[in-house]
Design a protein around this motif. Structure first.
Motif, PDB file in Angstrom:
ATOM      1  N   ARG A 461       0.836  -1.200   0.000  1.00  0.00           N
ATOM      2  CA  ARG A 461       0.000   0.000   0.000  1.00  0.00           C
ATOM      3  C   ARG A 461       0.873   1.252   0.000  1.00  0.00           C
ATOM      4  N   ILE A 462       0.411   2.277  -0.677  1.00  0.00           N
ATOM      5  CA  ILE A 462       1.165   3.511  -0.808  1.00  0.00           C
ATOM      6  C   ILE A 462       0.269   4.703  -0.524  1.00  0.00           C
ATOM      7  N   GLY A 463       0.914   5.853  -0.288  1.00  0.00           N
ATOM      8  CA  GLY A 463       0.204   7.119  -0.177  1.00  0.00           C
ATOM      9  C   GLY A 463      -0.946   7.098   0.804  1.00  0.00           C
ATOM     10  N   ARG A 464      -2.113   7.507   0.339  1.00  0.00           N
ATOM     11  CA  ARG A 464      -3.286   7.645   1.204  1.00  0.00           C
ATOM     12  C   ARG A 464      -3.848   6.312   1.680  1.00  0.00           C
ATOM     13  N   ASP A 465      -3.402   5.222   1.081  1.00  0.00           N
ATOM     14  CA  ASP A 465      -3.937   3.910   1.438  1.00  0.00           C
ATOM     15  C   ASP A 465      -3.196   3.252   2.591  1.00  0.00           C
ATOM     16  N   ILE A 466      -2.125   3.868   3.087  1.00  0.00           N
ATOM     17  CA  ILE A 466      -1.399   3.310   4.222  1.00  0.00           C
ATOM     18  C   ILE A 466      -2.203   3.608   5.481  1.00  0.00           C
ATOM     19  N   ALA A 467      -2.496   2.556   6.256  1.00  0.00           N
ATOM     20  CA  ALA A 467      -3.369   2.717   7.426  1.00  0.00           C
ATOM     21  C   ALA A 467      -2.785   3.683   8.445  1.00  0.00           C
ATOM     22  N   SER A 468      -1.482   3.580   8.705  1.00  0.00           N
ATOM     23  CA  SER A 468      -0.826   4.476   9.673  1.00  0.00           C
ATOM     24  C   SER A 468       0.280   5.223   8.953  1.00  0.00           C
ATOM     25  N   PRO A 469      -0.069   6.250   8.211  1.00  0.00           N
ATOM     26  CA  PRO A 469       0.930   6.934   7.383  1.00  0.00           C
ATOM     27  C   PRO A 469       2.004   7.622   8.218  1.00  0.00           C
ATOM     28  N   ARG A 470       3.238   7.557   7.707  1.00  0.00           N
ATOM     29  CA  ARG A 470       4.356   8.242   8.355  1.00  0.00           C
ATOM     30  C   ARG A 470       4.864   9.379   7.482  1.00  0.00           C
ATOM     31  N   LEU A 471       4.119   9.711   6.445  1.00  0.00           N
ATOM     32  CA  LEU A 471       4.577  10.733   5.515  1.00  0.00           C
ATOM     33  C   LEU A 471       4.635  12.086   6.205  1.00  0.00           C
ATOM     34  N   SER A 472       5.657  12.853   5.877  1.00  0.00           N
ATOM     35  CA  SER A 472       5.836  14.163   6.492  1.00  0.00           C
ATOM     36  C   SER A 472       4.841  15.159   5.921  1.00  0.00           C
ATOM     37  N   ALA A 473       4.711  16.269   6.618  1.00  0.00           N
ATOM     38  CA  ALA A 473       3.825  17.329   6.135  1.00  0.00           C
ATOM     39  C   ALA A 473       4.325  17.885   4.810  1.00  0.00           C
ATOM     40  N   GLY A 474       5.655  17.988   4.671  1.00  0.00           N
ATOM     41  CA  GLY A 474       6.208  18.511   3.427  1.00  0.00           C
ATOM     42  C   GLY A 474       5.889  17.629   2.245  1.00  0.00           C
ATOM     43  N   TYR A 475       6.074  16.301   2.417  1.00  0.00           N
ATOM     44  CA  TYR A 475       5.794  15.371   1.324  1.00  0.00           C
ATOM     45  C   TYR A 475       4.303  15.333   1.021  1.00  0.00           C
ATOM     46  N   PRO A 501      -4.823   6.026  -8.676  1.00  0.00           N
ATOM     47  CA  PRO A 501      -5.496   7.329  -8.509  1.00  0.00           C
ATOM     48  C   PRO A 501      -5.952   7.590  -7.077  1.00  0.00           C
ATOM     49  N   GLN A 502      -6.584   6.608  -6.450  1.00  0.00           N
ATOM     50  CA  GLN A 502      -7.044   6.777  -5.078  1.00  0.00           C
ATOM     51  C   GLN A 502      -5.865   6.966  -4.131  1.00  0.00           C
ATOM     52  N   ALA A 503      -4.836   6.140  -4.284  1.00  0.00           N
ATOM     53  CA  ALA A 503      -3.696   6.205  -3.373  1.00  0.00           C
ATOM     54  C   ALA A 503      -2.950   7.523  -3.486  1.00  0.00           C
ATOM     55  N   LEU A 504      -2.915   8.103  -4.686  1.00  0.00           N
ATOM     56  CA  LEU A 504      -2.142   9.325  -4.924  1.00  0.00           C
ATOM     57  C   LEU A 504      -3.006  10.577  -4.937  1.00  0.00           C
ATOM     58  N   GLY A 505      -4.297  10.433  -4.723  1.00  0.00           N
ATOM     59  CA  GLY A 505      -5.182  11.595  -4.677  1.00  0.00           C
ATOM     60  C   GLY A 505      -5.384  12.252  -6.024  1.00  0.00           C
ATOM     61  N   PHE A 506      -5.484  11.447  -7.085  1.00  0.00           N
ATOM     62  CA  PHE A 506      -5.606  11.974  -8.447  1.00  0.00           C
ATOM     63  C   PHE A 506      -6.961  11.584  -9.018  1.00  0.00           C
ATOM     64  N   ASP A 507      -7.658  12.543  -9.600  1.00  0.00           N
ATOM     65  CA  ASP A 507      -8.979  12.263 -10.168  1.00  0.00           C
ATOM     66  C   ASP A 507      -9.036  12.560 -11.663  1.00  0.00           C
ATOM     67  N   GLY A 508      -7.876  12.544 -12.311  1.00  0.00           N
ATOM     68  CA  GLY A 508      -7.822  12.853 -13.743  1.00  0.00           C
ATOM     69  C   GLY A 508      -7.692  11.605 -14.606  1.00  0.00           C
ATOM     70  N   ARG A 509      -7.114  11.792 -15.771  1.00  0.00           N
ATOM     71  CA  ARG A 509      -7.049  10.744 -16.786  1.00  0.00           C
ATOM     72  C   ARG A 509      -5.917   9.760 -16.496  1.00  0.00           C
TER      73      ARG A 509
END
Length: 719
Positions: A461-475, A501-509
């Protein structure tokens, strides 16, 4: 003691209610909260703030003061902006001389008393370099962070203490723009904070340096211990026509960074700026290369420390090399290699000014493309074949690289990340191609067309799909801006098209035409690539096993870097099967270990092209890496070595159940891998390819660019 007493009193006063520091810590990660959670936090901060006195506020770091004030007023935009700035720029801010009022540089509106610099806001920064004995030459840069050092009004004093007593050093201040560039300061000019001294002591015992800085009536002191260095052999570093020559008597020398060797051999040792890297000539990468021998080494010319760093560098056209003495946390002698970006454009402060200048003078977009791969550390993946296709269609491509060790695709122009050319190219490019994200500071312009290729089909799982995200505010903030700028996103297969698209927050083509990075594995040149790569690696017709594990979020070295986690005894695989094992550490973990070498095992972590390694391999052993979906194109055997599958699943999570559709046998030990290598072939590889790589036929790049920009007109220029 006053601060400790105030904290104890504050804890007694607030009782069970969250203290200001506790709430400040939660506000720092408010960017991860949903709307309901944010409203609850605002209510809690607002309630707490009503009971705080001024001392409660001022005991906090200034960014926490501002963020808590914004949170108490429901200003989420400001809270998020401060959190992003904290992770991107660190604690750097400007302190106005005379008033000691802090300017966070973010346009933040808070009461002026919250921005009054407190004692704990004014931190001392000291760097020290030492070489020689009787006298010991010491060079340093010392300043109060945020306060621009004024050499006409501010002072640096140094005392040196050994068991024999204390002496006061005669300090000479000198301007050094390189020291300013390396200071990490984004707002304050520290060009004048550089100094040197010669201390009449030998280094038969440790020397404790006490450095005191007085800047705008603020006084700070720090101690640095220079270790003993008795009986050191002098090392001379002399420029040559093609690089540098190192001389240290008749001793054997080794020159290497954490995971990159430059050279080794008896003194004198000749180091060329361009070296052979797996059969191709490449410029040595930027970094700090330790110089070691069987005896302690010291600079042959310690008096060079009296010169500013701008005058000590050896210019080798594509890179600058500076011989450096002992520095805290580093070996006694090192060669520091950096890019030839002019010093007036280097460092956080000058980069900020340069970026403002380029933006203010921006003209119309140009019909050129800017390509970036893994932040400039590579020039492959799907970005390279797309860049080649753009060049073929007559669109010039500027390929961004971190240094000149990165070879760009034919027809592209390399430009150094953070250089003036890079800022100008990005600001004016009509077409953008990347497989990750551009630097946090970029601002996308209307009319720019951005193709995001991403870097693999995700198993984990990546991006928004990680249950306990450790991503920084900057990233997190950068990726949100990125997704909003993408015109299209690539997916290797229908599974990835549904996940990314869901994991990366993208709603385009989403473009689903195969993965360009696998064209080389499926196209007409696949056999030639396999042969040439094996020859460059010194391989013959033997069986080749490529071990390419991914990185672990939780595995860290003592220095905080991501650690290389290997579950394969590569030497035993070679001993039992006769196969040559290629060891490929993930780039995220490569800097956390040294080079690995043993008979029958070849460390190929520094190889610039994972696709070429996949072409060369007969078998892939991996774990949760997306390379399994790429290697599927070859339909050659794969083994998944996953002894920590339950731990990894619980920590990160999976999109797929490997037990249901594996590309090959699943193993939990080296012995099971050896058994799988000896076993019969199966149809798993073919079925896996049909499911996850059905479109990878060697022509994906052309179809992708057609889908992105439209089919090429028959009369369009080609080259």
């Amino acid at each position: 003691m006053d601060l400790v007493r105030r904290i104890v009193q504050r804890l007694r006063r607030h009782g069970d209610a969250p203290s200001p520091p506790a709430l400040a810590k939660r506000v720092r990660t408010a960017f991860r909260l949903d709307a309901q959670q944010w409203r609850a936090l605002v209510a809690e901060v607002e309630s707490g703030a009503a009971t705080w006195n001024r001392a409660d506020w001022l005991d906090l770091p200034v960014r926490d003061r501002a963020a808590l004030y914004a949170a108490a007023h429901g200003d989420r935009e400001t809270v998020d902006r401060l959190a992003e700035s904290r992770t991107v720029h660190g604690p750097s801010f400007l302190v106005h001389r005379g008033t000691h009022r802090i300017d966070l540089g973010e346009g933040i509106e808070v009461p002026g008393w919250l921005l009054a610099a407190q004692e704990h806001d004014l931190a001392l920064r000291v760097t020290v370099e030492a070489a020689g004995s009787s006298p010991v030459y010491v060079a340093g840069t010392s300043f109060i962070s945020g306060l621009a050092f004024d050499p006409d009004a501010d002072t640096v004093t140094v005392t040196a203490t050994t068991s024999d007593g204390t002496v006061e050093a005669d300090v000479t201040m000198r301007p050094d723009p390189v020291a300013d560039a390396e200071s990490g300061e984004r707002w304050a000019d520290q060009t004048g904070a550089s100094w040197w001294t010669a201390i009449g002591l030998d280094r038969s015992q440790p020397i404790t340096l006490t450095v005191t800085v007085t800047s705008d009536q603020v006084v700070r002191t720090a101690e640095v211990v220079v270790p003993a260095l008795d009986g050191a052999v002098p090392l001379a570093v002399v420029p040559t026509a093609s690089g540098v020559r190192l001389a240290a008597g008749d001793h054997e020398l080794t020159v290497a960074a954490v995971s990159e060797a430059w050279g080794g051999g008896p003194s004198p040792l000749h180091l060329d700026a361009r070296v052979d890297r797996f059969g191709a000539a490449a410029t040595i990468p930027a970094g700090r290369f330790a110089v070691t021998a069987d005896v302690p080494l010291d600079l042959a010319d310690p008096a060079a420390l009296a010169l500013p760093l701008t005058e000590r560098a050896i210019d080798l056209v594509d890179l600058l090399v500076t011989a450096r003495g002992w520095t805290s946390g580093e070996p006694g002698v090192a060669l520091v290699v950096r890019n030839p970006i002019p010093v007036e454009d280097r460092g956080r402060r000058r980069q900020r000014l340069l970026l403002d200048e380029v933006r203010e003078n921006a003209g119309p977009l140009r019909d050129r493309a800017v390509a970036m791969c893994f932040g400039g550390s590579g020039a492959g993946d799907s970005v390279a074949p797309v860049a080649r296709e753009l060049v073929r269609r007559g669109i010039p491509v500027d390929f961004v690289v971190t240094d000149h060790s990165v070879a760009v695709p034919e027809g592209s122009r390399p430009i150094l990340l953070h250089s003036r050319e890079w800022h100008d190219a990005f600001t004016h490019a009509r077409y953008l191609v990347n497989n990750a994200e551009f630097p946090h500071y970029v601002r996308f312009r209307e009319g720019q067309r951005y193709l995001q290729t991403w870097h693999g089909t995700p198993l984990k799982r990546i991006g928004r799909d990680i249950a306990s995200p450790r991503l920084s505010a900057g990233y997190t903030a950068a990726m949100a801006r990125e997704a909003g700028a993408w015109e299209a996103l690539l997916a290797q297969n229908s599974f990835a098209a549904g996940v990314l698209p869901q994991a990366l927050g993208f709603d385009g083509r989403v473009i689903l035409e195969g993965y360009p990075r696998n064209d080389a594995l499926a196209g007409e040149g696949a056999d030639l690539l396999r042969q040439s790569t094996r020859e460059a690696l010194g391989l013959g017709d033997e069986r080749v096993v490529l071990y390419a594990p991914t990185w672990r979020d939780t595995a860290r070295t003592e220095q905080g870097r991501r650690a290389f986690v290997s579950h394969l005894d590569a030497a035993r695989v070679h001993e039992r099967t006769g196969a040559t094992v290629l060891l490929r550490s993930h780039s995220n973990a490569a800097a956390g270990r040294g080079r690995i070498s043993s008979p029958g095992v070849l460390d190929v972590t520094a190889h610039p092209d994972i696709t070429a390694l996949l072409a060369a391999a007969d078998v892939l052993v991996t774990d949760y890496s997306s390379v399994m979906f790429d290697f599927a194109v070859t339909e050659r055997p794969q083994v998944l070595l996953v002894p920590d599958v339950e731990e990894y699943r619980d920590d990160r999570g999976f999109y797929l159940d490997l037990q249901e559709t594996p590309p090959g046998p699943i193993a939990t030990s080296t012995d099971q891998v050896i058994e799988a290598l000896a076993g019969p072939s199966s149809d798993q590889a073919r079925a896996f390819r049909q499911r996850y790589a059905p479109l990878d036929d060697g022509h994906a790049a052309a179809r992708v660019v057609d889908a992105w920009l439209g089919p090429q007109e028959p009369s369009s220029p080609s080259r």
